[in-house]
Design an enzyme around this catalytic site. Sequence first.
Site, short mmCIF file in Angstrom:
data_model
loop_
_atom_site.label_atom_id
_atom_site.label_comp_id
_atom_site.label_asym_id
_atom_site.label_seq_id
_atom_site.Cartn_x
_atom_site.Cartn_y
_atom_site.Cartn_z
N CYS A 155 -21.67 -22.47 19.95
CA CYS A 155 -23.00 -22.35 20.56
C CYS A 155 -23.53 -20.92 20.53
O CYS A 155 -24.68 -20.68 20.13
CB CYS A 155 -22.97 -22.89 21.99
SG CYS A 155 -21.88 -22.01 23.14
N HIS B 293 -21.95 -22.48 27.89
CA HIS B 293 -22.76 -23.03 26.79
C HIS B 293 -24.12 -22.35 26.79
O HIS B 293 -24.61 -21.90 27.83
CB HIS B 293 -22.93 -24.54 26.94
CG HIS B 293 -23.63 -25.19 25.78
ND1 HIS B 293 -23.19 -25.06 24.47
CD2 HIS B 293 -24.75 -25.97 25.71
CE1 HIS B 293 -23.99 -25.73 23.66
NE2 HIS B 293 -24.96 -26.29 24.39
N GLU C 216 -29.25 -26.40 19.30
CA GLU C 216 -27.94 -25.94 19.75
C GLU C 216 -26.87 -26.30 18.74
O GLU C 216 -27.07 -27.15 17.86
CB GLU C 216 -27.58 -26.59 21.08
CG GLU C 216 -27.40 -28.10 20.98
CD GLU C 216 -27.04 -28.79 22.29
OE1 GLU C 216 -26.73 -28.09 23.27
OE2 GLU C 216 -27.05 -30.04 22.32
#
Length: 289
Positions: free
Chosen positions: A193, A246, A258
């Site tokens: 990420c 994240h 993402e």
Amino acid sequence: MNRTIARRTAVIALGASLAGGGALAVASQSDAAPGKVHTASSSLTVRSGPSASAKAVGSLKKGAKVDIKCQMYGSTVKGTYGTSNVWDRIGTGRYVSDAYIYTGSDGFVAPKCGGGNTPPPTSNVHGRNNGPAGPKSGSRSQKVERVVNAALSQTGKGLSYSWGAGGKGGPSYGISSPSPSGYHDYNRFGFDCSGLTLYSYWKGIGKDIGPATSYQYNSGTKVSINKRQRGDLIMWGSSGGGSTYHVALYLGNNKIVEASSPRSSKSVHVRSWSPNESGVMSSVVRIIK
């Protein structure tokens, strides 16, 4: 006999059988290409993505003929024809390592999956990599669009989620195996990420926002999530920012781009998003003011 000669010799024989004994022209980059399974064992595993750790979705018998729809880079595999990171898509959600396929070439013989834009791995780099910085000039809206476009450019390329992978130079292989969640990502090519967001800001505006979510959380101004704007970083973690796990790039209209599990050829993607999702922090990070 070297690997290329062996593959070319084999593909001539394959071409003769496919064409009823006639000559077979070398497949052009605009057409699908024929191939033939050649394994030491009795069968070759078909995977759901271009990785040796992707889910097994079937098998092909030794000697089976395949129609290669397109090709792409993936995890590195040592097979009948040496070591290769090229994977052949033989159907929707069906991939085999090119290291086990007669094609007549060590390189690409069919169109590249995803429109031909998948970049080759550079020097088999694992973890954060380097690359040229993007321009720093322009209005705020121009900068935001360059960052967003850099992130979107990595979708649709078959890149997997891979822990520790990706950076300023684009996708790379993952780092230590297993990952904190127990996955073996060392030979998995793609982004995690924060690798994707790092690449997006570096490529878009030449801004180094740091290699991990904890750095990126502190790389800009905290703004209430209710005032989020296109180009902001959406963070997941504890409410006080003591722990983050994240990050994604906000596109507007409650959509994000993402790099996220599950590990597959669609790990880098755009999806709908809600500020009420579990773990979403109450502030976004605004880097471009």
